[in-house]
Design a protein around this motif. Structure first.
Motif, PDB file in Angstrom:
ATOM      1  N   VAL A  22      51.285   1.882  -1.843  1.00  0.00           N
ATOM      2  CA  VAL A  22      52.273   2.110  -2.901  1.00  0.00           C
ATOM      3  C   VAL A  22      53.670   1.958  -2.321  1.00  0.00           C
ATOM      4  CG1 VAL A  22      53.176   3.773  -4.566  1.00  0.00           C
ATOM      5  CG2 VAL A  22      50.716   3.660  -4.127  1.00  0.00           C
ATOM      6  N   GLY A  23      54.531   1.245  -3.038  1.00  0.00           N
ATOM      7  CA  GLY A  23      55.890   1.044  -2.554  1.00  0.00           C
ATOM      8  C   GLY A  23      56.926   1.306  -3.624  1.00  0.00           C
ATOM      9  N   PHE A  24      57.964   2.071  -3.277  1.00  0.00           N
ATOM     10  CA  PHE A  24      59.075   2.362  -4.182  1.00  0.00           C
ATOM     11  C   PHE A  24      60.310   1.564  -3.738  1.00  0.00           C
ATOM     12  CE2 PHE A  24      56.294   5.934  -4.800  1.00  0.00           C
ATOM     13  CZ  PHE A  24      56.491   6.349  -6.111  1.00  0.00           C
ATOM     14  N   PHE A  25      60.936   0.885  -4.686  1.00  0.00           N
ATOM     15  CA  PHE A  25      62.149   0.114  -4.411  1.00  0.00           C
ATOM     16  C   PHE A  25      63.283   0.628  -5.285  1.00  0.00           C
ATOM     17  CE2 PHE A  25      58.664  -2.604  -3.209  1.00  0.00           C
ATOM     18  CZ  PHE A  25      59.117  -3.295  -2.099  1.00  0.00           C
ATOM     19  N   LEU A  26      64.400   0.959  -4.649  1.00  0.00           N
ATOM     20  CA  LEU A  26      65.612   1.348  -5.367  1.00  0.00           C
ATOM     21  C   LEU A  26      66.613   0.209  -5.194  1.00  0.00           C
ATOM     22  CD1 LEU A  26      67.298   3.372  -6.955  1.00  0.00           C
ATOM     23  CD2 LEU A  26      67.825   4.529  -4.791  1.00  0.00           C
ATOM     24  N   LEU A  48      81.483 -18.375 -14.592  1.00  0.00           N
ATOM     25  CA  LEU A  48      80.404 -17.576 -15.163  1.00  0.00           C
ATOM     26  C   LEU A  48      80.127 -16.378 -14.272  1.00  0.00           C
ATOM     27  CD1 LEU A  48      77.855 -20.362 -16.222  1.00  0.00           C
ATOM     28  CD2 LEU A  48      79.312 -18.990 -17.732  1.00  0.00           C
ATOM     29  N   LYS A  49      79.764 -15.293 -14.868  1.00  0.00           N
ATOM     30  CA  LYS A  49      79.430 -14.089 -14.111  1.00  0.00           C
ATOM     31  C   LYS A  49      78.062 -14.280 -13.458  1.00  0.00           C
ATOM     32  CE  LYS A  49      82.016 -11.203 -17.363  1.00  0.00           C
ATOM     33  NZ  LYS A  49      82.411 -12.321 -18.264  1.00  0.00           N
ATOM     34  N   ALA A  50      77.915 -13.788 -12.238  1.00  0.00           N
ATOM     35  CA  ALA A  50      76.679 -13.971 -11.481  1.00  0.00           C
ATOM     36  C   ALA A  50      76.088 -12.625 -11.077  1.00  0.00           C
ATOM     37  CB  ALA A  50      76.939 -14.812 -10.241  1.00  0.00           C
ATOM     38  N   PRO A  51      74.784 -12.411 -11.334  1.00  0.00           N
ATOM     39  CA  PRO A  51      74.149 -11.151 -10.941  1.00  0.00           C
ATOM     40  C   PRO A  51      73.728 -11.173  -9.480  1.00  0.00           C
ATOM     41  CG  PRO A  51      72.566 -12.551 -12.041  1.00  0.00           C
ATOM     42  CD  PRO A  51      73.867 -13.309 -12.048  1.00  0.00           C
ATOM     43  N   LYS A  52      73.679 -10.005  -8.876  1.00  0.00           N
ATOM     44  CA  LYS A  52      73.226  -9.871  -7.495  1.00  0.00           C
ATOM     45  C   LYS A  52      72.465  -8.555  -7.355  1.00  0.00           C
ATOM     46  CE  LYS A  52      74.906 -10.110  -2.707  1.00  0.00           C
ATOM     47  NZ  LYS A  52      74.241  -8.900  -2.193  1.00  0.00           N
ATOM     48  N   PHE A  53      71.256  -8.632  -6.792  1.00  0.00           N
ATOM     49  CA  PHE A  53      70.446  -7.446  -6.567  1.00  0.00           C
ATOM     50  C   PHE A  53      70.577  -7.017  -5.103  1.00  0.00           C
ATOM     51  CE2 PHE A  53      68.223  -9.455 -10.164  1.00  0.00           C
ATOM     52  CZ  PHE A  53      68.152  -8.385 -11.040  1.00  0.00           C
ATOM     53  N   ASN A  54      70.858  -5.743  -4.887  1.00  0.00           N
ATOM     54  CA  ASN A  54      70.922  -5.177  -3.542  1.00  0.00           C
ATOM     55  C   ASN A  54      69.863  -4.086  -3.422  1.00  0.00           C
ATOM     56  OD1 ASN A  54      73.095  -6.698  -2.529  1.00  0.00           O
ATOM     57  ND2 ASN A  54      74.552  -5.378  -3.587  1.00  0.00           N
ATOM     58  N   VAL A  55      68.908  -4.283  -2.529  1.00  0.00           N
ATOM     59  CA  VAL A  55      67.866  -3.276  -2.310  1.00  0.00           C
ATOM     60  C   VAL A  55      68.410  -2.219  -1.363  1.00  0.00           C
ATOM     61  CG1 VAL A  55      65.513  -2.852  -1.518  1.00  0.00           C
ATOM     62  CG2 VAL A  55      66.073  -5.015  -2.655  1.00  0.00           C
ATOM     63  N   VAL A  56      68.496  -0.982  -1.834  1.00  0.00           N
ATOM     64  CA  VAL A  56      69.059   0.090  -1.007  1.00  0.00           C
ATOM     65  C   VAL A  56      67.979   0.967  -0.386  1.00  0.00           C
ATOM     66  CG1 VAL A  56      71.245   0.110  -2.247  1.00  0.00           C
ATOM     67  CG2 VAL A  56      69.399   1.592  -3.017  1.00  0.00           C
ATOM     68  N   GLU A  57      66.771   0.976  -0.965  1.00  0.00           N
ATOM     69  CA  GLU A  57      65.644   1.685  -0.363  1.00  0.00           C
ATOM     70  C   GLU A  57      64.370   0.887  -0.604  1.00  0.00           C
ATOM     71  OE1 GLU A  57      65.307   4.187   1.622  1.00  0.00           O
ATOM     72  OE2 GLU A  57      67.420   4.797   1.625  1.00  0.00           O
ATOM     73  N   ARG A  58      63.564   0.759   0.435  1.00  0.00           N
ATOM     74  CA  ARG A  58      62.279   0.076   0.335  1.00  0.00           C
ATOM     75  C   ARG A  58      61.315   0.707   1.335  1.00  0.00           C
ATOM     76  NH1 ARG A  58      62.400  -5.473   0.693  1.00  0.00           N
ATOM     77  NH2 ARG A  58      64.673  -5.728   0.667  1.00  0.00           N
ATOM     78  N   PRO A  59      60.016   0.545   1.149  1.00  0.00           N
ATOM     79  CA  PRO A  59      59.054   1.088   2.120  1.00  0.00           C
ATOM     80  C   PRO A  59      59.127   0.324   3.438  1.00  0.00           C
ATOM     81  CG  PRO A  59      57.931  -0.160   0.409  1.00  0.00           C
ATOM     82  CD  PRO A  59      59.352  -0.035  -0.029  1.00  0.00           C
ATOM     83  N   ASN A  60      59.191   1.043   4.543  1.00  0.00           N
ATOM     84  CA  ASN A  60      59.353   0.409   5.855  1.00  0.00           C
ATOM     85  C   ASN A  60      58.170  -0.461   6.250  1.00  0.00           C
ATOM     86  OD1 ASN A  60      61.864   1.599   6.285  1.00  0.00           O
ATOM     87  ND2 ASN A  60      60.966   3.439   7.176  1.00  0.00           N
TER      88      ASN A  60
END
Length: 308
Positions: A129-133, A145-157
């Motif tokens: 099981v993995g949790f991603f924030l 145009l506006k551009a989206p960007k995802f930044n992963v701040v927490e993930r399972p090691n």
């Protein structure tokens, strides 16, 4: 000295100026295939949409999906504001109700206490099981145009390790068998060995080949859900190069001798040809291999001519 004019990049803090409503606007936007691909690239998982506003008892999770190749169940909960306890509780409730193995919380800003909570969950739950924030940002250069960007701040090691150790399901096994047979067949074909270096097969929907440039590569793909195969030049992050190819669209389409899809995302871009194919019919795999080789050789000529 030539005068060089550069734009100014700035971050758009008001996400609701683009997505006024979470369910009606943001969830609808995120559930589109190319946007789920962006999120998937950020967290390292290939996401296939199952449904939006998916029922969990008397509640609804924003997005219910699966991971291509493994069938892992994924839930995605969106929040166009700072994290709060209410959404953290919902996340756990929905994960339990769906039996999810991948839990993704997409937010405007992650509070420290909720980062710590997600980190704790990753440390104290089963390795499957993995949790991603993940924080969602919007950026713009001048009036572009506006551009989206995802930044992963927490993930399972240990996520990558646990993924490798899991047994393959039927679909993943089919893909692995397909690419293994493809490699074995191509190694006996001088047209292939003279032009490409075979790589180790994997149980994914893609098989990549080098075209001699770090800016792009050749991708062969199979889609078991849509019964379709495709060959593409995959440009990692170079819009100018993609546009350079696109300026020669008519010539390239003539060289490929079939319709081309020009797919431009916020980062990666793709030049794709595809066809219907019954992937589960193993007796017909050789015809797919022949088509892949033919398209790959044509794309290599195109890359040499227009991609320098």
């Amino acid at each position: 000295m030539n005068n060089i004019t550069l734009g100014k990049i700035h971050r758009i803090s008001d996400l609701r100026s683009v997505w006024p409503h979470e369910a009606a606007d943001f969830t609808k936007w995120l559930s589109a295939e190319n946007n789920l691909t962006l999120l998937g690239e950020a967290i390292g998982i290939e996401i296939t949409l199952e449904e939006t506003e998916s029922a969990v008892g008397s509640f609804n999770v924003d997005i219910f999906a699966t991971e291509s190749g493994t069938g892992r169940k994924i839930i995605i909960e969106n929040q166009l504001e700072d994290t709060n306890h209410d959404h953290l509780g919902k996340l756990i409730t929905y994960a339990s109700g769906k039996g999810a193995e991948v839990i993704v919380w997409v937010v405007k800003r992650a509070r420290d206490e909720h980062r710590q909570a997600i980190e704790w969950l990753n440390q104290h739950t089963d390795s499957s099981v993995g949790f991603f924030l993940t924080e969602i940002e919007l950026w713009q250069i001048d009036d572009s145009l506006k551009a989206p960007k995802f930044n992963v701040v927490e993930r399972p090691n240990d996520w990558a390790k646990s993924m490798k150790n899991d047994s393959l399901n039927e679909t993943a096994r089919l893909k692995l068998d397909f690419w293994q047979e493809f490699v074995e067949t191509m190694r006996g074909n001088s047209l292939f060995t003279d032009n490409f270096s075979a790589r180790k097969p994997s149980p994914h929907h893609w098989y990549d080949l080098s075209l001699g440039s770090s800016a792009y590569h050749l991708g062969l793909t199979v889609n078991t859900q849509k019964n379709k195969i495709a060959t593409e030049i995959y440009i990692t992050d170079d819009k100018e190069l993609f546009q350079k190819f696109q300026r020669h669209a008519a010539e390239i389409e003539t060289m490929m001798n079939q319709k081309i899809d020009w797919i431009e995302a916020s980062k990666a871009c793709r030049i794709v040809v595809s066809k219907s194919f019954p992937i589960k019919d193993r007796d017909k795999w050789n015809s797919a291999f022949d088509w892949f080789l033919e398209m790959a050789l044509r794309f290599k000529k195109i890359a040499i001519k227009y991609g320098k």
